[in-house]
Design a protein around this motif. Structure first.
Motif, PDB file in Angstrom:
ATOM      1  N   TRP A 235       0.862  -1.179   0.000  1.00 45.97           N
ATOM      2  CA  TRP A 235       0.000   0.000   0.000  1.00 45.97           C
ATOM      3  C   TRP A 235       0.896   1.226   0.000  1.00 45.97           C
ATOM      4  O   TRP A 235       1.841   1.312   0.766  1.00 45.97           O
ATOM      5  CB  TRP A 235      -0.875   0.061   1.244  1.00 45.97           C
ATOM      6  N   ILE A 236       0.570   2.162  -0.873  1.00 47.04           N
ATOM      7  CA  ILE A 236       1.274   3.438  -0.839  1.00 47.04           C
ATOM      8  C   ILE A 236       0.290   4.495  -0.353  1.00 47.04           C
ATOM      9  O   ILE A 236      -0.856   4.547  -0.801  1.00 47.04           O
ATOM     10  CB  ILE A 236       1.822   3.804  -2.232  1.00 47.04           C
ATOM     11  N   GLY A 237       0.712   5.281   0.592  1.00 51.65           N
ATOM     12  CA  GLY A 237      -0.176   6.304   1.142  1.00 51.65           C
ATOM     13  C   GLY A 237       0.215   7.683   0.636  1.00 51.65           C
ATOM     14  O   GLY A 237       1.390   8.031   0.611  1.00 51.65           O
ATOM     15  N   VAL A 238      -0.775   8.441   0.247  1.00 52.25           N
ATOM     16  CA  VAL A 238      -0.519   9.819  -0.172  1.00 52.25           C
ATOM     17  C   VAL A 238      -1.135  10.747   0.876  1.00 52.25           C
ATOM     18  O   VAL A 238      -2.344  10.774   1.049  1.00 52.25           O
ATOM     19  CB  VAL A 238      -1.122  10.104  -1.553  1.00 52.25           C
ATOM     20  N   GLY A 239      -0.298  11.465   1.565  1.00 55.70           N
ATOM     21  CA  GLY A 239      -0.788  12.365   2.614  1.00 55.70           C
ATOM     22  C   GLY A 239      -1.277  13.670   2.037  1.00 55.70           C
ATOM     23  O   GLY A 239      -1.250  13.888   0.828  1.00 55.70           O
ATOM     24  N   SER A 240      -1.717  14.532   2.916  1.00 49.95           N
ATOM     25  CA  SER A 240      -2.236  15.811   2.452  1.00 49.95           C
ATOM     26  C   SER A 240      -1.944  16.887   3.483  1.00 49.95           C
ATOM     27  O   SER A 240      -2.096  16.669   4.682  1.00 49.95           O
ATOM     28  CB  SER A 240      -3.738  15.700   2.221  1.00 49.95           C
ATOM     29  N   SER A 241      -1.534  18.030   3.011  1.00 48.89           N
ATOM     30  CA  SER A 241      -1.272  19.116   3.951  1.00 48.89           C
ATOM     31  C   SER A 241      -2.561  19.813   4.370  1.00 48.89           C
ATOM     32  O   SER A 241      -2.541  20.732   5.171  1.00 48.89           O
ATOM     33  CB  SER A 241      -0.297  20.122   3.341  1.00 48.89           C
ATOM     34  N   HIS A 242      -3.700  19.357   3.818  1.00 47.62           N
ATOM     35  CA  HIS A 242      -4.986  19.856   4.298  1.00 47.62           C
ATOM     36  C   HIS A 242      -5.503  19.033   5.463  1.00 47.62           C
ATOM     37  O   HIS A 242      -6.435  19.434   6.135  1.00 47.62           O
ATOM     38  CB  HIS A 242      -6.033  19.804   3.178  1.00 47.62           C
TER      39      HIS A 242
ATOM     40  N   VAL B 227       6.322   7.434  -6.652  1.00 45.78           N
ATOM     41  CA  VAL B 227       5.045   6.720  -6.584  1.00 45.78           C
ATOM     42  C   VAL B 227       4.687   6.208  -7.966  1.00 45.78           C
ATOM     43  O   VAL B 227       4.286   5.058  -8.154  1.00 45.78           O
ATOM     44  CB  VAL B 227       3.940   7.660  -6.051  1.00 45.78           C
ATOM     45  N   LYS B 228       4.851   7.075  -8.946  1.00 42.78           N
ATOM     46  CA  LYS B 228       4.517   6.702 -10.320  1.00 42.78           C
ATOM     47  C   LYS B 228       5.335   5.488 -10.754  1.00 42.78           C
ATOM     48  O   LYS B 228       4.811   4.528 -11.305  1.00 42.78           O
ATOM     49  CB  LYS B 228       4.803   7.889 -11.247  1.00 42.78           C
ATOM     50  N   GLU B 229       6.613   5.557 -10.447  1.00 38.68           N
ATOM     51  CA  GLU B 229       7.493   4.436 -10.807  1.00 38.68           C
ATOM     52  C   GLU B 229       7.040   3.154 -10.148  1.00 38.68           C
ATOM     53  O   GLU B 229       6.940   2.100 -10.770  1.00 38.68           O
ATOM     54  CB  GLU B 229       8.923   4.746 -10.333  1.00 38.68           C
ATOM     55  N   ALA B 230       6.773   3.261  -8.841  1.00 40.21           N
ATOM     56  CA  ALA B 230       6.367   2.079  -8.088  1.00 40.21           C
ATOM     57  C   ALA B 230       5.108   1.476  -8.687  1.00 40.21           C
ATOM     58  O   ALA B 230       4.972   0.260  -8.798  1.00 40.21           O
ATOM     59  CB  ALA B 230       6.146   2.446  -6.629  1.00 40.21           C
ATOM     60  N   LEU B 231       4.205   2.344  -9.100  1.00 41.13           N
ATOM     61  CA  LEU B 231       2.949   1.858  -9.656  1.00 41.13           C
ATOM     62  C   LEU B 231       3.185   1.125 -10.956  1.00 41.13           C
ATOM     63  O   LEU B 231       2.470   0.178 -11.301  1.00 41.13           O
ATOM     64  CB  LEU B 231       1.986   3.025  -9.903  1.00 41.13           C
TER      65      LEU B 231
ATOM     66  N   GLN C  90      -5.480  16.907  -8.220  1.00 36.54           N
ATOM     67  CA  GLN C  90      -6.527  15.996  -8.698  1.00 36.54           C
ATOM     68  C   GLN C  90      -6.148  15.390 -10.047  1.00 36.54           C
ATOM     69  O   GLN C  90      -6.319  14.202 -10.276  1.00 36.54           O
ATOM     70  CB  GLN C  90      -7.847  16.768  -8.801  1.00 36.54           C
ATOM     71  N   SER C  91      -5.571  16.217 -10.929  1.00 32.55           N
ATOM     72  CA  SER C  91      -5.233  15.681 -12.254  1.00 32.55           C
ATOM     73  C   SER C  91      -4.075  14.697 -12.150  1.00 32.55           C
ATOM     74  O   SER C  91      -4.034  13.707 -12.855  1.00 32.55           O
ATOM     75  CB  SER C  91      -4.926  16.816 -13.234  1.00 32.55           C
ATOM     76  N   VAL C  92      -3.146  14.969 -11.233  1.00 33.44           N
ATOM     77  CA  VAL C  92      -2.060  14.001 -11.011  1.00 33.44           C
ATOM     78  C   VAL C  92      -2.643  12.706 -10.476  1.00 33.44           C
ATOM     79  O   VAL C  92      -2.299  11.605 -10.918  1.00 33.44           O
ATOM     80  CB  VAL C  92      -1.035  14.568 -10.008  1.00 33.44           C
ATOM     81  N   LEU C  93      -3.578  12.873  -9.536  1.00 33.10           N
ATOM     82  CA  LEU C  93      -4.170  11.700  -8.907  1.00 33.10           C
ATOM     83  C   LEU C  93      -4.883  10.822  -9.922  1.00 33.10           C
ATOM     84  O   LEU C  93      -4.778   9.594  -9.883  1.00 33.10           O
ATOM     85  CB  LEU C  93      -5.144  12.179  -7.821  1.00 33.10           C
ATOM     86  N   THR C  94      -5.571  11.463 -10.860  1.00 33.20           N
ATOM     87  CA  THR C  94      -6.301  10.697 -11.871  1.00 33.20           C
ATOM     88  C   THR C  94      -5.358   9.775 -12.630  1.00 33.20           C
ATOM     89  O   THR C  94      -5.697   8.620 -12.910  1.00 33.20           O
ATOM     90  CB  THR C  94      -6.995  11.662 -12.855  1.00 33.20           C
ATOM     91  N   LEU C  95      -4.169  10.271 -12.926  1.00 33.18           N
ATOM     92  CA  LEU C  95      -3.175   9.445 -13.616  1.00 33.18           C
ATOM     93  C   LEU C  95      -2.763   8.262 -12.755  1.00 33.18           C
ATOM     94  O   LEU C  95      -2.679   7.125 -13.213  1.00 33.18           O
ATOM     95  CB  LEU C  95      -1.937  10.282 -13.942  1.00 33.18           C
ATOM     96  N   LEU C  96      -2.516   8.547 -11.468  1.00 36.26           N
ATOM     97  CA  LEU C  96      -2.055   7.499 -10.566  1.00 36.26           C
ATOM     98  C   LEU C  96      -3.122   6.420 -10.393  1.00 36.26           C
ATOM     99  O   LEU C  96      -2.824   5.226 -10.379  1.00 36.26           O
ATOM    100  CB  LEU C  96      -1.707   8.091  -9.201  1.00 36.26           C
ATOM    101  N   VAL C  97      -4.367   6.867 -10.275  1.00 34.54           N
ATOM    102  CA  VAL C  97      -5.454   5.915 -10.031  1.00 34.54           C
ATOM    103  C   VAL C  97      -5.531   4.899 -11.160  1.00 34.54           C
ATOM    104  O   VAL C  97      -5.770   3.711 -10.946  1.00 34.54           O
ATOM    105  CB  VAL C  97      -6.789   6.680  -9.889  1.00 34.54           C
TER     106      VAL C  97
END
Lengths: 920, 171, 317
Positions: free
Chosen positions: A306-313, A542-546, A564-571
């Protein structure tokens, strides 16, 4: 300390203050209107009249105005003699002659300084038989409501708006009984601090409009001490709740940070918690699901990486829980590639130097701003810097034997006694226009100049191989060298770590007399710099790992369109994605777990200074919402991961403090201290608000051992000596002015519960940062696009607040007039960069560095390029389409606001009785 | 001793006096108009709701049995979006009436409001609102207040001058 | 055959006494109502006469609660003693010439013995409740009973001297000429006062003084056990009234009407008088009560006895 006698009683008070302030510090009741602790005295209202006696033998005395009289040794005054009492009553009587009969329909009623003072002076019946003056109101935008009839002409509003905050579109007009405080014509108030008029105005001339739409009296609202979520300053706010929805945010006095004022993003941005776009339900591939569903359980419990993506929000606790769950080696602090480096560097600098609080900033006598537009990225910080600009004038009046708090005198000498403000950077802003030394440059050049400036100040400082100190840099070096309290300000907005390094070097070169402040973009950006000290994944990694192996993705909420647009690619590449979401976002997840907003659960964040601040829930969670960390603990239990043994927030925080020793006992509360009641003593409707659902009154909900209780049970806010107060109230002082009952002196010692707790407490020996050549790489072809921010728009969360969405600006592209000429563009035209679909409105400004463009992109749009060559200008048809689209959107905003309003009113009648206590 | 005997005699003689008791269900007592019974919400002379949702009744209520939410309508008037009295908690003390600045909430001499289900004692706005003005005919709060509503612009309230011309230089 | 008759009489007595006590509650409430210009309970049944029945049903269904801190056996025993002791006294009361359960030659002594026993009920109740108010009530009851018991007996000796017998039927018969109330008026008054004090009726209800002791000895009692105390108290009123009738008002003696009717009529009037006292007199302070007993009543009773004895010896009447 001097000794003064008030009503024949001796008191010790500190020198240099005025008598009114001294009386209030002694917790004596003395009415006043025009005086404000932050704005000094002008002696306009004559309300604080007292009698002063020459000596013990003097029985007649003379009437003086307390706010204009400095305290002196052996001074004898009486507050409660018949003469001054009668005088004060007559002053109120005069003020009230034209005050309308409005209290029941006034949003200020119940927390009105005028009401309090009228009761205090004993004026109870109107003797004036004449007709009252009336005024027409103005439209002042979606944030502030204007009701001019109620004005008592204390001048506080213009003194705040013009003198304190630097706005110029609100003024005093006409004269005598016709005195009018307003704009030249209807229109939105331009200052980003306009919201403070609500609290500054002693009566109901300026009231909070979004709050007024869904209104409740102060005595009816359950309040909680909270922290603003919309920038890295972390201003202290107080959130108020009624019937299950959060109604408003107000300033919560904090001696170090916000003092008495907030910016409008902070005051109105909280409203996203009431947004219909809030996630309320667990969703599985877009469809509502239940926690027990097998498919969901399988997905969440799946083993593998599992890779976790944190958020500064998100709060520190949520990010920490995520990091613990996936492991530090699988934790990515955010989706913006520039940020991890900045986080790292900010953390390093914090370990070397303490950062200036806003109160310390106000003490500066020279200011250097390096490549950051704090007016937009941290507005409250800019307001503090504005106050520092008065210091030379204050010193001047003091040398003329006039007290520093004589505001009119200070303003008089201000033009001739400016505090030097040095500005390296780009873009137009209020502070830039007031700069004494200005250097227009892009972030790279600003950083280079910063390094060179450090070199000018100290021999040892490393300087870049190339480049030469500009004339402004040498001027700056001279000013900073001579200053007693120089203040250095920078930030992350440009996305360039070199700026931070340069500031640190200047700080080292100047030594400990200098103070440093670096504005981070989001409320918990610095919290992530604490967490990633032991390593992290970048977005690229993360991208590489995926790509290498099937990986599950666990994402904390993200607000901006860019991420969000980066996330869409990762998903697309991930095996499956689970998002812990606050606000609905299309198609960015396989499973969505709704998280509670900051108004519904407790959490902490670390502000730009490294100060850990916690907030308390003001309302209850609804739907399937749970705090992020609680979801993560459930996940850990399913996957049998290390976090599984955590039972409550206290244990999680304990774990966090174990991992980061310097946090120590930030969260430790004294278990013997009684809990604080969040509802005021006059909270009404307790036995009726749920009666339409059940006549059996449910037991008040409370977290076990929580330091605050969402009920009337517990000690009242006045009797909680060591905890932040949920709301400010004192018998006889219903308005926010009651805060003086809790503090010793203005900006004196901190309020209880506000002692500094810094996450980066151990200051290591400082080091020089070396210039890295890649910091000035200029490989881009064409024009560099420099990011520009706006108060309403750059923050994704506050954009979900309807009032702010109505005010937010559209994407803009600024260029010099020369460049516009060259490109054949005009101001106001719609432009596209390269092949990006985003349309931006062209603007002309001299404050654009050569070869650069300034682009402001709202958080709900994205412009993923840093340079461009070609421009496409919209033709008439396209422009019309854009305009129409915008009109449509604004229509939508208004419509949404309407539907939300009726939805909220409907919700008021159906307060959730069932509270989510865990999903087991 | 003698006084005790006299007392005994005097009390005994009361046996032949007329009884003060009113035999309630058969015999209805006279309840004055200001008697504190069932609570109603009245209307102003124009037939509009008097209640402006100022919340003073709710805060005055010693048993906290009044809950309401303010809303503002198109016409600029404040109104309660909902107004609820839980009569199973109400002690008929009349403090809400005392607190009401608009004479909206009034207590009536109707005291016969028993129910077998407590739920039925929860009255909403539509149950509380009556068509008349109650005990204070002729009073309209908005005629006195300074805010503008539909049909009453600034300066048109009682004892108000027309709105000031801010541009004028005259004092 | 004699035993059968006795058993019959006992059952009739018990079966009438209990409802009568209940009826007395109603009577008291109605009379108090009348004296306060009210109606009193008048809704349940004709004239509200079934009010007591309704109350009884209610009180029987109450939670039979024994406080966890109480001395359980004594707590249960106390109300039983109270009710039983009073009921035992009725054994010697001569209702009419043909209606005596036991025409004992020491009937009067038996009555005195039983009324003394009744104080144990109050004392034990106060003690076993383990409650300060109850204890205070019990203490007061003990002190009050000791004080008033003494001169009650002494006052009665005057009657005994006149009648020359402890047998109650003899005493009644001895009043053929004069009711003893006339020669023994002082004794009559003293006995009445002592009787009120013995049955803890107002104005001498200090053991339960609800305004200061929240109910005194029966503070902790509820349900059926409380009902027993209540029963004891009302039976006590009846007993004292009947004894006064027997000893001073000529018992069943009277013209025209049957003896039993005379007896009941006199008793009824006395009961009403008891209630009238309650309606009109305030409760004295505790020290006043005891001072009154020891300093006034006791000497008066002794003087009465001496005078009666002296007259008897000298005059031979």
């Amino acid at each position: 300390m001097v000794q003064i006698f008030i009503d024949k009683q001796a008191y010790e008070v500190s020198e240099g203050q005025n008598l009114l302030q001294a009386c209030l510090s002694l917790k004596l009741n003395l009415p006043y209107f025009c005086w404000h602790p932050a704005m000094g005295s002008v002696g306009a209202c004559r309300q604080c009249a007292v009698t002063q006696y020459k000596d013990e033998a003097d029985t007649r005395g003379k009437m003086i105005v307390a706010c204009m009289t400095p305290v002196e040794e052996g001074m004898r005054v009486s507050l409660n003699g018949p003469d001054e009492t009668h005088f004060r009553e007559q002053v109120i009587a005069a003020l009230m002659t034209h005050h309308p009969h409005d209290c029941p329909v006034c949003a200020e009623g119940g927390e009105c300084h005028l009401q309090d003072m009228t009761v205090m002076t004993g004026h109870y019946a109107r003797q004036f038989k004449g007709r009252k003056t009336s005024f027409n109101n103005q439209y002042l935008g979606p944030l502030i409501k204007h009701e001019m009839n109620r004005c008592i002409t204390c001048f506080r509003c213009v003194r705040f708006y013009r003198d304190y905050a630097g706005g110029d579109d609100l003024s005093a007009q006409a004269s005598k009984n016709h005195l009018y405080f307003g704009r030249q014509s209807d229109g939105v108030l331009e200052s980003e601090f306009a919201g403070n008029l609500v609290e500054v105005c002693p009566t109901g001339v300026f009231t909070d409009k979004p709050f007024g739409d869904h209104y409740s009296r102060k005595w009816d609202m359950q309040a909680a001490p909270s922290i603003c979520q919309h920038c890295s300053v972390g201003c202290n706010i107080s959130l108020s709740e009624r019937y299950g929805s959060v109604r408003r945010a107000t300033n919560r006095f904090d001696a170090h940070l916000n003092g008495y004022f907030l910016c409008d993003r902070g005051r109105y941005g909280f409203d996203f918690v009431n947004s219909p776009a809030r996630c309320q339900q667990i969703r599985l591939r877009g469809k509502p699901a239940r926690w027990q569903d097998e498919q969901l359980q399988d997905m969440l419990g799946s083993s593998g990486r599992w890779i976790g993506v944190g958020s500064s929000h998100a709060s520190l606790e949520d990010n920490f829980a995520l990091q613990q769950l996936v492991g530090a080696e699988n934790f990515c602090p955010g989706l913006d590639d520039a940020q991890p480096a900045l986080m790292k560097l900010h953390g390093e600098i914090l370990q070397q130097y303490p950062m200036a609080s806003l109160a310390e900033m106000e003490q500066a006598d020279a200011v250097l701003i390096l490549g950051e537009d704090i007016n937009r990225s941290a507005p409250r910080m800019a307001l503090a810097v504005r106050q520092a600009l008065l210091n030379k004038a204050r010193d001047k009046v003091e040398s003329l034997k006039v007290p520093r708090w004589q505001d009119a005198a200070v303003r008089q000498v201000l033009p001739d006694n400016p505090v030097p403000l040095i500005w390296f950077g780009y873009g137009e802003s209020e502070l830039q226009s007031r700069a004494l030394v200005q250097c227009l440059c892009d972030d790279q050049e600003a950083a280079r100049q910063g390094f060179l400036l450090a070199g000018l100040l100290s021999e040892e400082a490393p300087v870049p191989q190339t480049g030469q100190a500009s004339q402004q840099s040498s001027q700056a070096a001279e000013i900073l060298k001579n200053a007693r309290n120089p203040l250095l300000i920078g930030g992350w907005s440009a996305g360039n770590p070199a700026l931070l390094a340069a500031l640190a070097n200047i700080r080292k070169a100047l030594g400990d007399k200098a103070r440093l402040a670096i504005a981070a973009p989001e409320m918990n950006s610095v919290g992530l710099s604490l967490l990633i000290q032991s390593g992290y994944l970048t977005q690229g990694a993360v991208k590489e790992a995926l790509e290498q192996e099937p990986v599950n993705l666990l994402v904390l909420d993200h607000q901006s369109q860019a991420s969000q647009s980066v996330l869409t690619l990762l998903v697309k590449k991930a095996r499956q994605t689970v998002r812990l979401g606050l606000l609905e976002q299309e198609g960015s997840q396989d499973a969505l777990l709704p998280v509670a907003a900051f108004s519904e659960c407790s959490g902490s964040a670390i502000n730009y200074q490294g100060r850990v601040q916690s907030w308390q829930p003001a309302s209850k969670m609804t739907g399937d919402c749970m705090p992020g960390w609680q979801w993560l603990v459930h996940l850990a239990r399913m996957q049998q991961r290390p976090l599984a043994d955590v039972e409550d927030l206290g244990q999680l925080r304990h774990k966090l403090a174990q991992c980061h020793g310097q946090l120590g006992d930030v969260w430790r509360t004294d278990p013997h201290q009684p809990a604080v009641a969040q509802q005021p003593p006059r909270y009404s409707g307790r036995t009726a608000m749920l009666a339409n659902q059940t006549v059996h009154e449910p037991k008040p909900y409370q977290e076990p051992q929580a330091p605050y209780r969402q009920s009337m049970e517990g000690v009242d806010t006045r009797k909680c000596p060591t905890r932040p107060m949920p709301y400010s109230w004192w018998p006889g002082w219903n308005s926010n002015q009651s805060v003086h009952k809790f503090q010793d002196e203005y900006r004196g010692p901190a309020l209880p519960g506000q002692t500094r707790s810094v996450a980066f407490a151990h200051f290591e020996s400082s080091c020089w940062f070396k210039w890295r050549p890649q910091w000035s790489d200029r490989e881009q072809v064409g024009y560099r696009i420099l990011p520009l921010k706006q108060i309403f728009g750059s923050d994704g969360l506050s954009l979900k607040a309807p009032a702010i969405e109505e005010l937010h600006e559209r994407a803009q592209l600024w260029m010099t007039p020369q460049l516009a000429d060259k490109l054949g563009m005009q101001a106001g035209q719609w432009v596209q960069c390269d092949d990006q679909p985003l349309w931006m409105q062209a603007g002309l400004s001299e404050q654009v560095p050569e070869g650069c463009l300034l682009a402001y992109v709202p958080a709900d749009e994205a412009l993923p390029v840093t340079s461009c060559e070609r421009f496409a200008v919209a033709d008439l048809q396209q422009a019309e389409a854009i305009e129409q689209q915008h009109q449509g959107r604004m229509e939508g905003v208004r419509e949404r606001r309407q539907t939300r309003q009726s939805w909220l009113l409907h919700q008021d009648e159906f307060i959730p009785i069932r509270f989510v206590e865990g999903l087991n | 001793m003698w006084s005790q005997l006299v007392t005994i005699w005097r009390v005994f003689v009361h046996l032949f006096d007329k009884k003060d008791t009113v035999q309630y269900p058969e015999q209805k007592p006279y309840l004055a108009p200001r008697y504190r019974g069932r609570i109603v919400l009245t209307r102003d002379p124009d037939g509009d709701e008097r209640c402006v949702a100022c919340n003073l009744c709710a805060v005055a209520c010693p048993v906290d049995c009044i809950a309401l939410q303010k809303t503002e309508d198109e016409d600029g008037r404040w109104r309660p979006a909902f107004f609820r009295i839980n009569f199973s908690r109400c002690i008929m003390c009349g403090l809400c009436e005392e607190a009401c600045p608009t004479y909206a909430i009034q207590l009536t001499p109707d005291v016969e409001m028993c129910e077998y289900e407590r739920k039925n004692l929860v009255y909403e706005k539509e149950h509380l609102t009556i068509d008349g003005q109650g005990k204070y005919p002729g009073y309209s709060f908005y005629r006195k207040a300074g805010i503008a509503i539909k049909g009453k612009a600034k300066g048109e309230a009682d004892q108000e001058k027309p709105p000031v011309d801010v541009r004028s230089l005259l004092p | 055959m004699v035993e059968m008759e006795l058993l019959f009489k006992i059952s009739v007595l018990v079966l009438t006494l209990l409802p009568t006590a209940a009826l007395l509650v109603w009577l008291e409430r109605r009379l108090l109502g009348f004296w306060q210009e009210r109606y009193g309970p008048n809704r349940v049944g004709p004239f509200g006469i079934l009010q007591s029945l309704a109350d009884l049903i209610k009180i029987l269904f109450k939670h039979d609660w024994i406080p966890p801190f109480a001395d359980k056996p004594l707590f249960v025993l106390a109300p039983l003693i109270g009710a039983l002791a009073v009921m035992m006294s009725f054994v010697v009361v001569p209702l009419s010439p043909g209606w005596m359960i036991s025409d004992s030659h020491i009937g009067l002594l038996f009555f005195l013995a039983m009324t003394s026993l009744a104080v144990y009920a109050v004392l034990l109740a106060g003690w076993s409740s383990n409650n300060k108010y109850a204890l205070l009530g019990g203490m007061r009851a003990a002190a009050q009973t000791i004080c008033y018991e003494v001169f009650m007996g002494i006052a009665l000796l005057g009657v005994v001297i006149l009648a020359g017998s402890f047998r109650l039927s003899d005493i009644v018969e001895a009043q053929q000429e004069w009711w003893f109330v006339i020669p023994q008026f002082v004794g009559f008054a003293i006995f009445m006062i002592a009787g009120i004090a013995e049955s803890h009726r107002l104005p001498f209800d200090l053991p339960e003084a609800e305004t200061e002791l929240t109910g005194g000895f029966h503070t902790e009692y509820s349900g059926i056990k409380f009902a027993l105390f209540f029963l004891g108290e009302y039976l006590g009123i009846m007993l004292i009234s009947m004894m006064t009738t027997t000893l001073f008002l000529g018992g069943w003696l009277g013209p025209w009407l049957p003896p039993l009717v005379w007896f009941l009529l006199k008793t009824f009037v006395l009961i009403c008088f008891f209630i009238l006292l309650r309606a009109s007199l305030p409760r004295p302070r505790y020290d006043q009560l005891l001072a009154f007993g020891w300093k006034w009543m006791l000497p008066l009773a002794l003087v009465n006895l001496l005078v009666t004895a002296a007259l008897k010896l000298s005059g031979g009447t």
